[in-house]
Design an enzyme around this catalytic site. Sequence first.
Site, mmCIF file in Angstrom:
data_model
loop_
_atom_site.group_PDB
_atom_site.id
_atom_site.type_symbol
_atom_site.label_atom_id
_atom_site.label_comp_id
_atom_site.label_asym_id
_atom_site.label_seq_id
_atom_site.Cartn_x
_atom_site.Cartn_y
_atom_site.Cartn_z
ATOM 1 N N TYR A 159 0.830 -1.203 0.000
ATOM 2 C CA TYR A 159 0.000 0.000 0.000
ATOM 3 C C TYR A 159 0.868 1.258 0.000
ATOM 4 O O TYR A 159 0.627 2.203 -0.767
ATOM 5 C CB TYR A 159 -0.920 -0.017 1.222
ATOM 6 C CG TYR A 159 -1.895 1.132 1.279
ATOM 7 C CD1 TYR A 159 -2.960 1.206 0.394
ATOM 8 C CD2 TYR A 159 -1.756 2.139 2.238
ATOM 9 C CE1 TYR A 159 -3.867 2.267 0.444
ATOM 10 C CE2 TYR A 159 -2.658 3.191 2.296
ATOM 11 C CZ TYR A 159 -3.711 3.250 1.407
ATOM 12 O OH TYR A 159 -4.595 4.298 1.452
ATOM 13 N N THR A 194 -14.345 6.325 6.309
ATOM 14 C CA THR A 194 -14.794 5.677 5.083
ATOM 15 C C THR A 194 -15.762 4.544 5.451
ATOM 16 O O THR A 194 -15.883 4.178 6.631
ATOM 17 C CB THR A 194 -13.590 5.103 4.327
ATOM 18 O OG1 THR A 194 -12.937 4.135 5.173
ATOM 19 C CG2 THR A 194 -12.614 6.206 3.962
#
Length: 253
Positions: A159, A194
């Site tokens: 990531y 989120t």
Amino acid sequence: MRIEGSSAVVTGGGSGLGEATARLLAKLGAIVHVFDRNGDAAEKVAGDIGGVAISGDVTSEGDAAKVMDVAAKAGDGLRILVNCAGIGMAGRILGKEGPMPLADFERVIRINLVGTFNMMRLAAERMATTTEREDKARGAIVNTASVAAFEGQIGQAAYSASKGGIVSMALPVARELSRFGIRVNTVAPGIFMTPLLKGLPQETQDSLGAAIPYPSRLGEPAEFADAVRFLIENQYVNGEVIRLDGAIRMQPR
């Protein structure tokens, strides 16, 4: 650059940061094309904001070209691209079951980094053919990185590499596209509320928020969208990476 009347593409616009961005741009008068792998989510957001839903994969040249061609025919041509599509995957390079599968690393890089580049290159091609606006402006691109690009935690090698690549592209791409009147900037968000984090227990959410100096809470998607708005509207900001993180600096774990 003026947002009102501009044709815009928002990747990952069906949820989270992308959805908040699509909603704000539409509120400000943009013609928003919601691009997402989840066609139902794209349809829902587009329906709410009076936009256009297009289902597709950011890593597909055909899918990306399709949304760019549609957006190029709206308003006075494609002016805005906001790249929010991406995935997060945790995994150690060397775990209990052996080394990380190479396919896992490649998948994160392909979606987050290659996907961002794919959308940028095809958007730039369309933007470069639009008529100049005030200050010779033709377009604005905003990419999404992460604070993990700077302080990746254990298990975030893939990531962090993908988001670090997006950060590293900011300046050279901005320099290259400047001759066309296209600006390129990047937002590096910290811990935001989120859909993934909304599913965590409240105790966990509070613990994550407490690690942020100020304000000690998770970021709101609307705050991300407002940063995108600033980067589009302020014509003198170019080649920049803005951290949006409440001053957090991630620890190793």
